[in-house]
Design an enzyme around this catalytic site. Sequence first.
Site, PDB file in Angstrom:
ATOM      1  N   LYS A  24       0.790  -1.276  -0.045  1.00 31.81           N
ATOM      2  CA  LYS A  24      -0.079   0.107   0.096  1.00 31.81           C
ATOM      3  C   LYS A  24       0.950   0.969   0.017  1.00 31.81           C
ATOM      4  CE  LYS A  24      -3.776   1.983   2.732  1.00 31.81           C
ATOM      5  NZ  LYS A  24      -4.724   1.803   3.870  1.00 31.81           N
ATOM      6  N   SER A  73      -9.522   1.747   3.098  1.00 32.86           N
ATOM      7  CA  SER A  73      -8.619   2.646   2.232  1.00 32.86           C
ATOM      8  C   SER A  73      -7.623   1.550   1.561  1.00 32.86           C
ATOM      9  CB  SER A  73      -7.921   3.701   2.916  1.00 32.86           C
ATOM     10  OG  SER A  73      -7.305   2.745   4.084  1.00 32.86           O
ATOM     11  N   SER A  98      -9.605  -0.577   7.199  1.00 28.92           N
ATOM     12  CA  SER A  98      -9.086  -0.555   5.961  1.00 28.92           C
ATOM     13  C   SER A  98      -8.340  -1.727   5.181  1.00 28.92           C
ATOM     14  CB  SER A  98      -8.208   0.755   5.805  1.00 28.92           C
ATOM     15  OG  SER A  98      -8.711   1.834   5.793  1.00 28.92           O
TER      16      SER A  98
HETATM   17  N1  GLN Z   1     -12.776   3.954   6.815  1.00 29.04           N
HETATM   18  C1  GLN Z   1     -12.096   4.391   8.135  1.00 29.04           C
HETATM   19  C2  GLN Z   1     -11.819   5.803   7.760  1.00 29.04           C
HETATM   20  O1  GLN Z   1     -11.990   6.482   6.857  1.00 29.04           O
HETATM   21  C3  GLN Z   1     -10.922   3.554   8.213  1.00 29.04           C
HETATM   22  C4  GLN Z   1      -9.708   3.801   7.543  1.00 29.04           C
HETATM   23  C5  GLN Z   1      -8.524   3.168   7.780  1.00 29.04           C
HETATM   24  O2  GLN Z   1      -8.716   1.867   8.286  1.00 29.04           O
HETATM   25  N2  GLN Z   1      -7.403   3.376   7.507  1.00 29.04           N
HETATM   26  O3  GLN Z   1     -11.065   6.394   8.827  1.00 29.04           O
END
Ligand code: GLN
Length: 483
Positions: free
Chosen positions: A73, A148, A172
């Site tokens: 990532k 994400s 994410s």
């Molecule tokens: N969707 C969650 C957020 O926007 C989790 C994001 C993540 O785990 N990086 O904060």
Amino acid sequence: MKLYKRTLSDLKEMLEEERVKLKDIYESISYRVKNVEPMVKAYVNQNEEVDLNKLDENDYKDTYLKGLPIAIKDNMSTENLETTCSSKMLENYVPPFNATVVNKIKEAGGIITGKTNMDEFAMGSSTENSAFNPTVNPWGENRVPGGSSGGSAAAVAAGMVPVALGSDTGGSIRQPASFCGVVGLKPTYGAVSRYGLVAFASSLDQIGPLARNVDDIAVMMNVIAGNDEKDSTCVDRSYPDFTEYLKNDVEGLKIGIPNQYFEMDIDEEVKDSVMNAVKELEKAGAEVEKVDVTGAEYALAAYYIIATAEASSNLARYDGVRYGLRAENANNLSDMFTETRQQGFGEEVKRRIMLGTYVLSAGYYDDYYLKAQKVRTLIKNDFDELFEEYDLIVSPTTPTTAFEIGEKRDPLEMYAADIFTVPVNIAGIPAISVPCGFDKKGLPIGIQLMGPHFKEEKLIQAAYSLEKILDLDIDYPDLEMEV
Ligand code: GLN
């Protein structure tokens, strides 16, 4: 079977038994990437440092990963390879060092294929917040891959790479795994070094693997788990060989099903598919009981206070002075800070910084931040108590299957997609998402298994068993186009 369709464990075994050449594996994968990447757009940046045609398996003979490909990532630092966090702020930024996980993969003989797309600074649940382009879910042209870590999940589902690393602050890894029909593990807070991971919310962030089966998750955990003196939140303890837990055995396993989770707003098809998987576990010898989790309804609110508060502080470092974007033509230093942040951050990142600054401000600290921290403790205590009696807690990974690109315009609606994943980060426990079926539209559904701190092996064993019992034999989308 085409080589790009094979799992990391399969390819590892084939190389060990000298049944395949590394060059052939990379040829197959390169062909696949050329073919499907223009449509999926999973990568921000591919690694051109390694001449894939010159790869020789003999150079990797004594290594654990045998020269096999792994995608990362784009929020993990890679020396000499851009690390952008899918943000204009870090466009063209090349780190001078590797994240510990990247070093561990390289030392184990893995090859980094490139950096995968994500929601900007890991803030989002759809990869639509990438400053560059959204990634497309291989299961549907107009569907998001989740986020994400959407690029990592899509790359694995599309057969462009057998495994990828993602990061999980509030879901994410697990949510995109669920949307793309792959397996994703968020390890215990402290089990995997975050040195070199660009910080979003430091008390929640964790790195973990995404793969097409549980075997590969175990292999990757063998590589990345462990203490790191460069990350003070890493716990100094020993880890088992996770592949030893790839056994089909759930006899006597005590599983709790939280009532509150199933009373929330979930797609019926998701609920049915998850309950069907639970029944299968029961048939295989697990003991299943309904349990109460208090505070489940407050987890999302607490998460969006804690995560934004930490983000507002972590992202203060992007000021145009040391690295990343610097606004030109500013009249003075203060204007340069403002302009840089105005130009470099996208809408969602700005929203989080504002929310976080607000909940930390003098007048509101006690009402929001402090209260959220208290809720956090209650949620953690609740899980601790449950794990005194149960081995695992099981829920859907997400309330719906993959939604359409552009469908969720209201940020609160997007935040609601994290309802089942955030409690895990709040409590710091490990959890895995495994495919458990498909909805009528043919989109994958994921089941989430949550376990006590540092019991990843239990998750791996249960997830492996479930994979064997359900025997979905997932036919990943073909996607072949003429090139
Ligand atoms: N969707 C969650 C957020 O926007 C989790 C994001 C993540 O785990 N990086 O904060």
